[in-house]
Design a protein around this motif. Sequence first.
Motif, PDB file in Angstrom:
ATOM      1  N   CYS A  50      -0.551  12.032   6.102  1.00 50.63           N
ATOM      2  CA  CYS A  50      -1.700  11.476   6.452  1.00 50.63           C
ATOM      3  C   CYS A  50      -1.624  10.695   7.618  1.00 50.63           C
ATOM      4  O   CYS A  50      -0.763   9.686   7.754  1.00 50.63           O
ATOM      5  CB  CYS A  50      -2.639  10.581   5.314  1.00 50.63           C
ATOM      6  SG  CYS A  50      -4.359  10.443   5.685  1.00 50.63           S
ATOM      7  N   CYS A  51      -2.524  10.502   8.500  1.00 53.86           N
ATOM      8  CA  CYS A  51      -2.680   9.565   9.650  1.00 53.86           C
ATOM      9  C   CYS A  51      -2.412   8.102   8.908  1.00 53.86           C
ATOM     10  O   CYS A  51      -3.226   7.631   8.341  1.00 53.86           O
ATOM     11  CB  CYS A  51      -3.779   9.747  10.283  1.00 53.86           C
ATOM     12  SG  CYS A  51      -4.280   8.440  11.417  1.00 53.86           S
ATOM     13  N   PRO A  52      -1.339   7.305   9.535  1.00 53.40           N
ATOM     14  CA  PRO A  52      -1.339   5.929   9.318  1.00 53.40           C
ATOM     15  C   PRO A  52      -2.354   5.218   9.289  1.00 53.40           C
ATOM     16  O   PRO A  52      -2.650   4.290   8.347  1.00 53.40           O
ATOM     17  CB  PRO A  52      -0.166   5.635   9.887  1.00 53.40           C
ATOM     18  CG  PRO A  52       0.614   6.905  10.168  1.00 53.40           C
ATOM     19  CD  PRO A  52      -0.548   7.834  10.536  1.00 53.40           C
ATOM     20  N   GLY A  53      -2.903   5.207  10.451  1.00 50.50           N
ATOM     21  CA  GLY A  53      -4.393   4.567  10.737  1.00 50.50           C
ATOM     22  C   GLY A  53      -5.328   4.805   9.426  1.00 50.50           C
ATOM     23  O   GLY A  53      -6.160   3.870   9.225  1.00 50.50           O
ATOM     24  N   GLY A  54      -5.390   5.999   9.365  1.00 42.79           N
ATOM     25  CA  GLY A  54      -6.474   6.402   8.282  1.00 42.79           C
ATOM     26  C   GLY A  54      -6.116   5.859   6.866  1.00 42.79           C
ATOM     27  O   GLY A  54      -7.091   5.447   6.184  1.00 42.79           O
ATOM     28  N   LEU A  55      -5.125   5.754   6.587  1.00 38.67           N
ATOM     29  CA  LEU A  55      -4.423   5.087   5.254  1.00 38.67           C
ATOM     30  C   LEU A  55      -4.782   3.702   5.372  1.00 38.67           C
ATOM     31  O   LEU A  55      -5.410   3.311   4.268  1.00 38.67           O
ATOM     32  CB  LEU A  55      -3.115   5.458   5.018  1.00 38.67           C
ATOM     33  CG  LEU A  55      -2.634   6.911   4.807  1.00 38.67           C
ATOM     34  CD1 LEU A  55      -1.223   6.922   4.630  1.00 38.67           C
ATOM     35  CD2 LEU A  55      -3.230   7.336   3.520  1.00 38.67           C
ATOM     36  N   ALA A  56      -4.564   3.063   6.448  1.00 38.15           N
ATOM     37  CA  ALA A  56      -4.864   1.692   6.490  1.00 38.15           C
ATOM     38  C   ALA A  56      -6.386   1.363   6.312  1.00 38.15           C
ATOM     39  O   ALA A  56      -7.089   0.534   5.553  1.00 38.15           O
ATOM     40  CB  ALA A  56      -4.309   1.322   7.901  1.00 38.15           C
ATOM     41  N   HIS A  57      -7.182   2.397   7.017  1.00 39.24           N
ATOM     42  CA  HIS A  57      -8.774   2.183   6.758  1.00 39.24           C
ATOM     43  C   HIS A  57      -9.304   2.648   5.529  1.00 39.24           C
ATOM     44  O   HIS A  57     -10.500   2.325   5.408  1.00 39.24           O
ATOM     45  CB  HIS A  57      -9.276   3.009   8.116  1.00 39.24           C
ATOM     46  CG  HIS A  57      -9.356   2.035   9.458  1.00 39.24           C
ATOM     47  ND1 HIS A  57     -10.156   0.986   9.512  1.00 39.24           N
ATOM     48  CD2 HIS A  57      -8.402   2.443  10.499  1.00 39.24           C
ATOM     49  CE1 HIS A  57      -9.701   0.962  11.079  1.00 39.24           C
ATOM     50  NE2 HIS A  57      -8.762   1.437  11.278  1.00 39.24           N
ATOM     51  N   MET A  58      -8.585   3.372   4.512  1.00 38.95           N
ATOM     52  CA  MET A  58      -8.720   3.379   3.309  1.00 38.95           C
ATOM     53  C   MET A  58      -8.373   2.399   2.437  1.00 38.95           C
ATOM     54  O   MET A  58      -8.406   2.569   1.096  1.00 38.95           O
ATOM     55  CB  MET A  58      -8.425   4.973   2.982  1.00 38.95           C
ATOM     56  CG  MET A  58      -8.809   6.060   3.838  1.00 38.95           C
ATOM     57  SD  MET A  58     -10.799   6.227   3.785  1.00 38.95           S
ATOM     58  CE  MET A  58     -11.135   5.517   5.368  1.00 38.95           C
ATOM     59  N   GLY A  59      -7.528   1.521   2.993  1.00 38.95           N
ATOM     60  CA  GLY A  59      -7.133   0.359   1.907  1.00 38.95           C
ATOM     61  C   GLY A  59      -5.571   0.934   1.149  1.00 38.95           C
ATOM     62  O   GLY A  59      -5.371   0.245   0.355  1.00 38.95           O
ATOM     63  N   LEU A  60      -5.112   1.992   1.746  1.00 40.05           N
ATOM     64  CA  LEU A  60      -4.090   2.435   1.041  1.00 40.05           C
ATOM     65  C   LEU A  60      -2.700   2.034   1.554  1.00 40.05           C
ATOM     66  O   LEU A  60      -1.697   2.537   1.155  1.00 40.05           O
ATOM     67  CB  LEU A  60      -4.312   4.085   1.025  1.00 40.05           C
ATOM     68  CG  LEU A  60      -5.383   4.445  -0.051  1.00 40.05           C
ATOM     69  CD1 LEU A  60      -5.467   6.151   0.157  1.00 40.05           C
ATOM     70  CD2 LEU A  60      -5.221   4.194  -1.229  1.00 40.05           C
ATOM     71  N   ALA A  61      -2.891   1.453   2.812  1.00 40.96           N
ATOM     72  CA  ALA A  61      -1.291   1.272   3.485  1.00 40.96           C
ATOM     73  C   ALA A  61      -1.604  -0.109   4.341  1.00 40.96           C
ATOM     74  O   ALA A  61      -3.022  -0.290   4.675  1.00 40.96           O
ATOM     75  CB  ALA A  61      -1.137   2.487   4.575  1.00 40.96           C
ATOM     76  N   GLY A  62      -0.888  -0.558   4.663  1.00 43.28           N
ATOM     77  CA  GLY A  62      -0.940  -1.736   5.401  1.00 43.28           C
ATOM     78  C   GLY A  62      -1.063  -1.291   6.751  1.00 43.28           C
ATOM     79  O   GLY A  62      -0.850  -0.449   7.347  1.00 43.28           O
ATOM     80  N   ARG A  63      -1.693  -2.334   7.765  1.00 43.58           N
ATOM     81  CA  ARG A  63      -2.014  -2.084   9.005  1.00 43.58           C
ATOM     82  C   ARG A  63      -0.915  -2.527   9.974  1.00 43.58           C
ATOM     83  O   ARG A  63      -0.697  -3.751   9.891  1.00 43.58           O
ATOM     84  CB  ARG A  63      -3.380  -2.632   9.360  1.00 43.58           C
ATOM     85  CG  ARG A  63      -3.858  -2.412  10.837  1.00 43.58           C
ATOM     86  CD  ARG A  63      -5.238  -2.856  11.145  1.00 43.58           C
ATOM     87  NE  ARG A  63      -6.116  -2.036  10.568  1.00 43.58           N
ATOM     88  CZ  ARG A  63      -7.149  -2.629   9.744  1.00 43.58           C
ATOM     89  NH1 ARG A  63      -7.182  -3.852   9.233  1.00 43.58           N
ATOM     90  NH2 ARG A  63      -7.863  -1.870   9.239  1.00 43.58           N
ATOM     91  N   SER A  64      -0.230  -1.808  10.809  1.00 38.59           N
ATOM     92  CA  SER A  64       0.695  -2.130  11.815  1.00 38.59           C
ATOM     93  C   SER A  64       0.258  -3.029  12.848  1.00 38.59           C
ATOM     94  O   SER A  64      -0.837  -2.728  13.440  1.00 38.59           O
ATOM     95  CB  SER A  64       1.399  -0.814  12.052  1.00 38.59           C
ATOM     96  OG  SER A  64       2.396  -1.322  13.351  1.00 38.59           O
ATOM     97  N   GLU A  65       0.794  -4.135  13.188  1.00 37.74           N
ATOM     98  CA  GLU A  65       0.410  -4.943  14.279  1.00 37.74           C
ATOM     99  C   GLU A  65       0.540  -4.160  15.427  1.00 37.74           C
ATOM    100  O   GLU A  65      -0.202  -4.317  16.681  1.00 37.74           O
ATOM    101  CB  GLU A  65       1.318  -6.218  14.567  1.00 37.74           C
ATOM    102  CG  GLU A  65       1.238  -7.278  13.314  1.00 37.74           C
ATOM    103  CD  GLU A  65      -0.294  -7.827  13.616  1.00 37.74           C
ATOM    104  OE1 GLU A  65      -0.675  -8.373  14.692  1.00 37.74           O
ATOM    105  OE2 GLU A  65      -0.945  -7.625  12.549  1.00 37.74           O
ATOM    106  N   ASP A  66       1.320  -3.007  15.394  1.00 40.10           N
ATOM    107  CA  ASP A  66       1.265  -2.132  16.899  1.00 40.10           C
ATOM    108  C   ASP A  66       0.150  -1.499  17.083  1.00 40.10           C
ATOM    109  O   ASP A  66      -0.151  -1.121  18.345  1.00 40.10           O
ATOM    110  CB  ASP A  66       2.658  -1.134  16.642  1.00 40.10           C
ATOM    111  CG  ASP A  66       3.814  -1.835  16.668  1.00 40.10           C
ATOM    112  OD1 ASP A  66       4.027  -3.024  17.190  1.00 40.10           O
ATOM    113  OD2 ASP A  66       4.945  -1.177  16.254  1.00 40.10           O
ATOM    114  N   ILE A  67      -0.634  -1.287  16.201  1.00 37.64           N
ATOM    115  CA  ILE A  67      -1.882  -0.544  16.307  1.00 37.64           C
ATOM    116  C   ILE A  67      -2.961  -1.193  17.265  1.00 37.64           C
ATOM    117  O   ILE A  67      -3.766  -0.329  17.998  1.00 37.64           O
ATOM    118  CB  ILE A  67      -2.600  -0.286  14.984  1.00 37.64           C
ATOM    119  CG1 ILE A  67      -3.588   0.855  15.110  1.00 37.64           C
ATOM    120  CG2 ILE A  67      -3.155  -1.449  14.394  1.00 37.64           C
ATOM    121  CD1 ILE A  67      -3.278   2.209  15.189  1.00 37.64           C
TER     122      ILE A  67
END
Length: 258
Positions: free
Chosen positions: A73-90
């Motif tokens: 899954c798209c890492p950004g999408g996982l972050a916006h679903m609360g399922l992964a941390g958000r990278s500072e690089d984003i």
Amino acid sequence: MTHSAVSEIGGRLAGAFRLSAAPLAICGSEEAPADAVPLPSVHRCIAVAMYRMATGRTDAPAFYLGEEANAGCCPGGLAHMGLAGRSEDIRWFVSTGRSDVRGGAAEYLKADPALVGACFERAGPVTPPGRYLVIRPCLSVLGDTPVRSICLFGTAEAVRNIAALVHFDRPDPFSPVLAPWGPACATFVSYPAGMAAGAPRDAAFMGPTDPTVNHALPPEVLAIGIPVTVARRMVENLDASFVVRRPRVAFPERGRNL
């Protein structure tokens, strides 16, 4: 909400607004549903997978995502679903780019990385609705499934009318329907489902204002994510509103002189 209520909400809104795409329900579950497949098996982008489900471009009856079920899954999408941390690089990738971040690739969606960070801060932390986030057509929702919101896809005309019905019983002309910034999956899922702490709880979210999904959505298509309590009120208002009382205004005959 009961199975019949969720089915009725989806069916009534789809019929009233002449939608060809199936209304989708955003749910939470502590178990992966037996009839569901991992969302990335359909597409890495949450929003694209949802559009494929709504338009019958996949045979999957339901999707799920979780911390143990998110490979591909798209890492950004996982972050916006609360399922992964958000990278500072984003912050850099979404804005101007930086040579040491993804080779300098950038989306140029914000003027600078500080603005990206400020938007994320205002959206607040994201909490999944359960161990698993589940997305399925409204018609297949089981009675004990906690439905948070629904997502409707339609033509611009249909979504304009849907937005007008959201406004039907509201005194504020500005806040009931919002076109938020953020990825399409936030507009479709985490904002209307109340997963993002900073998202208004009584508003519908129209868009997306995310051009990175333009390759997958036809140019005439819009979507609107609606909290289920708002959607229920809309169904209750249908018969008194312009949608039923003045259908030729809502959907005028084409070919006439403008």
